[in-house]
Design an enzyme around this catalytic site. Sequence first.
Site, PDB file in Angstrom:
ATOM      1  CE1 TYR A 277      -3.695   2.470   0.612  1.00 37.38           C
ATOM      2  CE2 TYR A 277      -2.483   3.156   2.561  1.00 37.38           C
ATOM      3  CZ  TYR A 277      -3.509   3.352   1.663  1.00 37.38           C
ATOM      4  OH  TYR A 277      -4.341   4.438   1.808  1.00 37.38           O
TER       5      TYR A 277
ATOM      6  CE  LYS B 277      -3.642   5.442  -1.645  1.00 37.09           C
ATOM      7  NZ  LYS B 277      -4.601   6.285  -2.408  1.00 37.09           N
TER       8      LYS B 277
ATOM      9  CB  SER C  60     -13.637   4.018   5.063  1.00 43.65           C
ATOM     10  OG  SER C  60     -12.221   3.878   5.138  1.00 43.65           O
TER      11      SER C  60
END
Length: 263
Positions: A177, A181, A210
């Site tokens: 991740y 990014k 979320s």
Amino acid sequence: MPSAAVSVPEVPSSDRKTVYLVTGASRGLGRGLVQAFLLRPNSIVIAGLRNRTSQAGALDALPRGENSSLIAVQLDSGSKSDPADAVSILQRDYGITHLDVVIANAAIAANYGPASTMPLEYLETHMQINAYAALLLFQATRVLLQAAKSPQFICVGAPISTITEMESCARAPLTNYALSKLAACYLVRKIHFENKWLVAYIVDPGHIQSDMGAQAARLFGRKEAPTTIEESVAGICARMTEADKNTTSGRFILFSDGSDVPW
């Protein structure tokens, strides 16, 4: 792959409206942004969905501002062809002539582990969805952005991608991740320098409540993420309002106050 447009409802001309496009619009921050933009008057909000056929219906009931409308398109960040296909459909079937704001929001965070044991195929998946998709989205929407009066291209970033402050989060098992990014940050800053007419920047939305934010909270041993989606959306909208080429473009900013997030 599902068609990008199953039916073609009547949509008012985009000529005198503010037109927004948001990827990853079915849930979380993406849905929150779509909802906020749709409440504004004289707006067309384009919701990019991973599976339009199964996800578009969930957005139908969102309230709308005066003379505002919603368009749902197939825009899977795992697809190399969806961005260009979606733009063609928007122009041909919906009469979209410009895009004022494009937000590359869709992302994935999975397959946790350190760099020493990270399978390359996991990284490739993250790079496609979190980085390459943002570039493909810009390439597909560039002409429509250039037709807008004050266009903005925004990528949702993550502070865990930092190099200068990596020591503070180096043990986090988010290699895939974070690296993807980081690549997205480079791409958006490069786009800023190459396109003098465009305001392009990365925004840290905060650690939001979320599905992805909840996963991250568990990884860090926290009960829940601290920032509500509503708080994040309000901050991002405020940053959009004040954004310009000289003070915002090319930067990585925090949603709440526009301060710099370390590269």
